[in-house]
Design an enzyme around this catalytic site. Sequence first.
Site, PDB file in Angstrom:
ATOM      1  N   LYS A   1       0.826  -1.120   0.112  1.00 60.50           N
ATOM      2  CA  LYS A   1      -0.024  -0.215   0.021  1.00 60.50           C
ATOM      3  C   LYS A   1       0.954   1.194   0.060  1.00 60.50           C
ATOM      4  O   LYS A   1       0.994   1.997   0.966  1.00 60.50           O
ATOM      5  CB  LYS A   1      -1.034  -0.041   1.320  1.00 60.50           C
ATOM      6  CG  LYS A   1      -2.130   0.803   1.260  1.00 60.50           C
ATOM      7  CD  LYS A   1      -3.049   0.803   2.541  1.00 60.50           C
ATOM      8  CE  LYS A   1      -4.084   1.771   2.375  1.00 60.50           C
ATOM      9  NZ  LYS A   1      -4.960   1.520   3.507  1.00 60.50           N
TER      10      LYS A   1
ATOM     11  N   LYS B   1     -12.819   7.912   2.221  1.00 60.34           N
ATOM     12  CA  LYS B   1     -11.085   8.182   2.188  1.00 60.34           C
ATOM     13  C   LYS B   1     -10.433   7.207   1.179  1.00 60.34           C
ATOM     14  O   LYS B   1     -10.744   6.024   1.065  1.00 60.34           O
ATOM     15  CB  LYS B   1     -10.733   8.020   3.641  1.00 60.34           C
ATOM     16  CG  LYS B   1     -11.375   8.960   4.547  1.00 60.34           C
ATOM     17  CD  LYS B   1     -10.756   9.049   5.842  1.00 60.34           C
ATOM     18  CE  LYS B   1     -11.400   7.922   6.751  1.00 60.34           C
ATOM     19  NZ  LYS B   1     -10.823   8.179   8.087  1.00 60.34           N
TER      20      LYS B   1
ATOM     21  N   HIS C   1      -5.797  -5.698   9.628  1.00 60.53           N
ATOM     22  CA  HIS C   1      -6.377  -4.409  10.260  1.00 60.53           C
ATOM     23  C   HIS C   1      -7.492  -4.940  11.418  1.00 60.53           C
ATOM     24  O   HIS C   1      -7.413  -4.283  12.049  1.00 60.53           O
ATOM     25  CB  HIS C   1      -6.896  -3.524   9.055  1.00 60.53           C
ATOM     26  CG  HIS C   1      -7.608  -2.494   9.532  1.00 60.53           C
ATOM     27  ND1 HIS C   1      -6.979  -1.404  10.051  1.00 60.53           N
ATOM     28  CD2 HIS C   1      -9.004  -2.185   9.503  1.00 60.53           C
ATOM     29  CE1 HIS C   1      -7.893  -0.469  10.342  1.00 60.53           C
ATOM     30  NE2 HIS C   1      -8.961  -0.786   9.949  1.00 60.53           N
TER      31      HIS C   1
END
Length: 406
Positions: free
Chosen positions: A85, A152, A283
């Site tokens: 990422k 986002k 996550h």
Amino acid sequence: MSSSTQWTMNAVKEFTYEIVETSDLFDPANPELGRLPDGRECHGTRLVVMDETVEQIFGERIRAYFTKTNISVEYLTLQGGDDHKTFDQMLRVASRLTEIGTDRVGTPPIVIGGGVVQDVVGMAASLYRRGIPYVRVPTTLLGQIDGSVSAKTGVNYEGCRNRLGTFAPPPKTLIDSSLIATLPARQVRSGLGEALKMALIKDRKLFEVLEKYGDHLVEDRLQDTGTYDEDEGPGETVIHQAISGMAEELQKNLWETELRRIVDYGHTFSPIVEMSALPELYHGEAVAMDCVFSAILAARRGLLPMDELVRIVATVNRIGLAPSHPMFGHAPTMLDALADTMRHRDGHQFLTLLDSIGETEFVDDISEQEITEAARVMAALALDPYAPVAELCGTPCSAAPVPAAA
């Protein structure tokens, strides 16, 4: 003498975007995947971005879809996972958009995959030509119940999660819950970590579903293959309730002009742990641990009833998530995590604590002693996930407020 002139600009931009639930998304008879967000006909070539896992599992079906529907597309496959990422990965997308001649509006790219590729492509689209539309197809549970609603985008930078990013929701996100049937059990558990967050901050019914069906949801991949008395099966309930709750919260503060956000629950202490432990923690796993840590803070303050803390930890265990990690048991790390998050919240803690399951309040006066005591409890849970958390917490006590750290 000096003089000055001032002009004040005041503009409001209204933004509408859709989250569309559908089925058999890769069936050529379903027009949703190829349809432009504004309903117009496409006359150019669109970029389809997949992560490697999607390419392996669904690549043939996706390519057959666009061949049979005579839609002109080019493909790009990216690596998934937070290690990838990156800003460089985002630039690869931008370069490919240029290579195929992407228009300002009429040829929006389509991104199919997990949260990492969704964020990377979203950020590229937000920067390309100062912003182009795109279509999101999340294929993980985390992406469907959390990322699907988010405005986002972002990439990790200098060891910090999502340190570079933009607000750029796509006009359309397509949800097909059957796509998560192929997920590994660990990916499902990670997604349920975000569902747990939503349950704890505002949805007691959702919590009760997770509490009752946690292990079954993982085994069944939320596909509701059994028979249930309720109108909806537990899998459908989790997906619908989590998306609805997230949409309700984000809609009233989409651009985060208000920094007190209950949806930041589970995201105060976890980012520094998640990034430091890469690739050890997913996550949603880190978020679930943060939820437990924050619940311990609330219980020790006397806000959250101790029996509800016990239920929360038991539910985390039933889902198959670990309630703690050794880094959550290290008080200096937790203090550093809070200090870093406070910079994101303009110097305030704005910490969401539970009054009960589904009810919250904000505090801005958590003390170093409280963090240290909660870390002690988390250290014990890291060694034994089934340790008696109520006994470890001891008698609730009111903390003496201290000035927030700079």
